[in-house]
Design a protein around this motif. Sequence first.
Motif, mmCIF file in Angstrom:
data_model
loop_
_atom_site.group_PDB
_atom_site.id
_atom_site.type_symbol
_atom_site.label_atom_id
_atom_site.label_comp_id
_atom_site.label_asym_id
_atom_site.label_seq_id
_atom_site.Cartn_x
_atom_site.Cartn_y
_atom_site.Cartn_z
ATOM 1 N N VAL A 182 0.834 -1.201 0.000
ATOM 2 C CA VAL A 182 0.000 0.000 0.000
ATOM 3 C C VAL A 182 0.867 1.249 0.000
ATOM 4 O O VAL A 182 1.797 1.373 0.804
ATOM 5 C CB VAL A 182 -0.936 0.023 1.232
ATOM 6 N N ILE A 183 0.556 2.154 -0.922
ATOM 7 C CA ILE A 183 1.163 3.489 -0.943
ATOM 8 C C ILE A 183 0.074 4.471 -0.557
ATOM 9 O O ILE A 183 -1.014 4.460 -1.129
ATOM 10 C CB ILE A 183 1.682 3.838 -2.349
ATOM 11 N N SER A 184 0.352 5.324 0.426
ATOM 12 C CA SER A 184 -0.661 6.293 0.844
ATOM 13 C C SER A 184 -0.005 7.553 1.370
ATOM 14 O O SER A 184 1.031 7.496 2.048
ATOM 15 C CB SER A 184 -1.577 5.706 1.923
ATOM 16 N N SER A 185 -0.627 8.690 1.054
ATOM 17 C CA SER A 185 -0.174 9.979 1.580
ATOM 18 C C SER A 185 -0.850 10.309 2.897
ATOM 19 O O SER A 185 -0.506 11.303 3.535
ATOM 20 C CB SER A 185 -0.455 11.093 0.556
ATOM 21 N N GLU A 186 -1.841 9.504 3.296
ATOM 22 C CA GLU A 186 -2.562 9.739 4.549
ATOM 23 C C GLU A 186 -1.902 8.921 5.654
ATOM 24 O O GLU A 186 -2.004 7.688 5.681
ATOM 25 C CB GLU A 186 -4.033 9.381 4.394
ATOM 26 N N LEU A 187 -1.239 9.596 6.569
ATOM 27 C CA LEU A 187 -0.481 8.899 7.596
ATOM 28 C C LEU A 187 -1.367 8.027 8.473
ATOM 29 O O LEU A 187 -0.963 6.927 8.867
ATOM 30 C CB LEU A 187 0.273 9.912 8.458
ATOM 31 N N ILE A 188 -2.567 8.502 8.768
ATOM 32 C CA ILE A 188 -3.446 7.706 9.629
ATOM 33 C C ILE A 188 -3.789 6.383 8.957
ATOM 34 O O ILE A 188 -3.979 5.361 9.611
ATOM 35 C CB ILE A 188 -4.728 8.506 9.988
ATOM 36 N N GLU A 189 -3.839 6.374 7.624
ATOM 37 C CA GLU A 189 -4.115 5.155 6.866
ATOM 38 C C GLU A 189 -2.940 4.187 6.960
ATOM 39 O O GLU A 189 -3.134 2.984 7.168
ATOM 40 C CB GLU A 189 -4.394 5.530 5.412
ATOM 41 N N ILE A 190 -1.741 4.707 6.800
ATOM 42 C CA ILE A 190 -0.548 3.869 6.915
ATOM 43 C C ILE A 190 -0.447 3.273 8.320
ATOM 44 O O ILE A 190 -0.185 2.081 8.500
ATOM 45 C CB ILE A 190 0.713 4.692 6.594
ATOM 46 N N VAL A 191 -0.665 4.104 9.327
ATOM 47 C CA VAL A 191 -0.545 3.656 10.724
ATOM 48 C C VAL A 191 -1.623 2.629 11.069
ATOM 49 O O VAL A 191 -1.354 1.615 11.705
ATOM 50 C CB VAL A 191 -0.621 4.866 11.679
ATOM 51 N N GLY A 192 -2.851 2.881 10.647
ATOM 52 C CA GLY A 192 -3.955 2.011 11.036
ATOM 53 C C GLY A 192 -4.042 0.721 10.253
ATOM 54 O O GLY A 192 -4.619 -0.259 10.735
ATOM 55 N N LEU A 193 -3.449 0.691 9.053
ATOM 56 C CA LEU A 193 -3.663 -0.450 8.153
ATOM 57 C C LEU A 193 -2.459 -1.370 8.029
ATOM 58 O O LEU A 193 -2.635 -2.588 7.866
ATOM 59 C CB LEU A 193 -4.031 0.095 6.766
ATOM 60 N N CYS A 194 -1.240 -0.850 8.109
ATOM 61 C CA CYS A 194 -0.063 -1.600 7.676
ATOM 62 C C CYS A 194 0.622 -2.349 8.818
ATOM 63 O O CYS A 194 0.719 -1.858 9.944
ATOM 64 C CB CYS A 194 0.934 -0.667 7.000
ATOM 65 N N ASP A 195 1.139 -3.544 8.490
ATOM 66 C CA ASP A 195 1.870 -4.371 9.450
ATOM 67 C C ASP A 195 3.337 -3.960 9.549
ATOM 68 O O ASP A 195 3.947 -4.052 10.609
ATOM 69 C CB ASP A 195 1.783 -5.845 9.034
ATOM 70 N N ARG A 196 3.902 -3.559 8.417
ATOM 71 C CA ARG A 196 5.257 -2.987 8.373
ATOM 72 C C ARG A 196 5.213 -1.773 7.456
ATOM 73 O O ARG A 196 4.368 -1.690 6.563
ATOM 74 C CB ARG A 196 6.280 -3.982 7.801
ATOM 75 N N VAL A 197 6.160 -0.854 7.664
ATOM 76 C CA VAL A 197 6.191 0.374 6.859
ATOM 77 C C VAL A 197 7.633 0.716 6.511
ATOM 78 O O VAL A 197 8.516 0.684 7.377
ATOM 79 C CB VAL A 197 5.557 1.566 7.630
ATOM 80 N N PHE A 198 7.855 1.035 5.238
ATOM 81 C CA PHE A 198 9.106 1.649 4.820
ATOM 82 C C PHE A 198 8.832 3.116 4.536
ATOM 83 O O PHE A 198 7.906 3.452 3.790
ATOM 84 C CB PHE A 198 9.664 0.983 3.552
ATOM 85 N N VAL A 199 9.633 3.990 5.124
ATOM 86 C CA VAL A 199 9.537 5.426 4.852
ATOM 87 C C VAL A 199 10.555 5.754 3.773
ATOM 88 O O VAL A 199 11.756 5.489 3.936
ATOM 89 C CB VAL A 199 9.812 6.263 6.113
ATOM 90 N N MET A 200 10.080 6.331 2.659
ATOM 91 C CA MET A 200 10.963 6.664 1.555
ATOM 92 C C MET A 200 11.302 8.149 1.560
ATOM 93 O O MET A 200 10.481 8.982 1.941
ATOM 94 C CB MET A 200 10.329 6.278 0.218
ATOM 95 N N ARG A 201 12.515 8.445 1.138
ATOM 96 C CA ARG A 201 12.973 9.823 1.009
ATOM 97 C C ARG A 201 14.009 9.879 -0.103
ATOM 98 O O ARG A 201 14.972 9.113 -0.105
ATOM 99 C CB ARG A 201 13.576 10.313 2.325
#
Length: 507
Positions: free
Chosen positions: A452-471
């Motif tokens: 999942v790619i999302s610009s909504e942080l609450i969506e990333i936090v509430g939905l994802c089991d792991r997260v990579f932050v890209m920069r």
Amino acid sequence: MAEALLAARSLSKNFGPNAVLKGLEFEVHEGSCVALCGENGAGKSTLIKLLTGLYEPSEGHVEYLGQKRVWSGPRESLEAGIAVVHQEFSTIGALSIAENVLLGAEPKTSLGLIDRQRLNGHTQALLDGLGISLDPRTLVDQLSVADKQMVEIAKALRSEARVLILDEPTAVLSQNETRHLFRLIEGLKRKGLGLVYVSHRLDEIFEICTDITVIKDGAVTTRGPVSDYTHGSVVKAMVGRELGDMFPPKNRAMSAAARVLLVRDFVVAPASPPVSFHVDAGEILGLAGLVGSGRTELARAIYGADQGTGTVELMGEPLENRSPAGSIEAGLLMLTESRKDDGLFLESSVARNFTATTPGLGAHHANIPPGFEERRALAMKDRFGVVVDHVGLPISALSGGNQQKVLIARLLENRPKLLILDEPTRGVDVGAKAEIYKILRQLAADGMAILVISSELIEIVGLCDRVFVMRDGEFACELGGDDITEEAIISVATAETESHHGVRDHV
């Protein structure tokens, strides 16, 4: 309290026996920015059309500058000082910025020709006054999406507007572009304009708006100063349930899961650093970061829509034919971020959109029985809770949330091993978002791997089991479990020089 610039008084609108608005009260005051919130279908668009004269009210009336007004149409309300910037742009790409801004009101020479010097001069003065750094002679086709949005605002404010209505103004803007828009809004508030801000993004509402009005089923459920509300209370007023109920519980036991996607030493652009990661069965992996950080570019290259080099394996097998067609055949499906541009056939039926990539599934593709597509679409409608009177209607008649559910259902018809979802709830109301989250979590529980790619942080936090932050095209940080927070994501995404070691190889 001071007199409202624009107000709805006991406003009702019926379409036949269907009551869309019911005795609605709404006010916009000088120097205020009123958030207009509600699910798709709640009545927001109908209210705007009544306020600007596109519709006539069934009961009640509109007040402007303290007087009851009956508009003959949107042109009259615009000339009176009520401007609207719609979500869909109305600019003409082949014309210059100045020609767009002053379209229909071009200054003329004594010979009746357009006075180009005055045209460009007037537009430059307007752009300067709004803090917009653009050359009025530039063709609109040459502008970025964000600059086109600025031109839309300048066009709306070319006359002495007193009220500006903005419909989902940041839907296509990056974070920096959004910040510029917010500065523009603050300047307009200081000048005494009244603004109406329509958005599904609650964080923006709490940052930029002074007041809020929430509509549900055509009636106001609550209104007042933004400071009196929380995210949770706004969501509850919109959909009737708490914010915490939006996200189903995550899968906490995935250590023995099969590896579905393996990406190793993958490079999107020649100057980009290589990235490596994996996605396992039953896992929802998130890619977070600012717009422009490389999230979408990475996903599209893995899918084969854009160029990229490196190793991509699906279920242990190399994905040799890395193209959209080859990826679909192998079981890697992608939902693009723009459903209207890349996903939907807007004038085709719901049934045809649903079966577009699998027309002969369950029947011989050269001899599809009459009614076969409709029966498949009806089964999809029931399974995913798509709200539509008849699957033969054009898909353009559906709300954004229902369109998105049709697209997700269409991907699943291809029996994917991995789903890549780019902005899966963009332009979708809060209630429909909760339904999509439930679908995705159930798919993960059934063993599907999801990116999942999302610009909504609450969506990333509430939905994802792991997260990579890209920069800047690379993985700056990996987060998991309780470490996945909005604060952690934004601090990494916005850091400029901090080094995060050991985050490129996660295979």
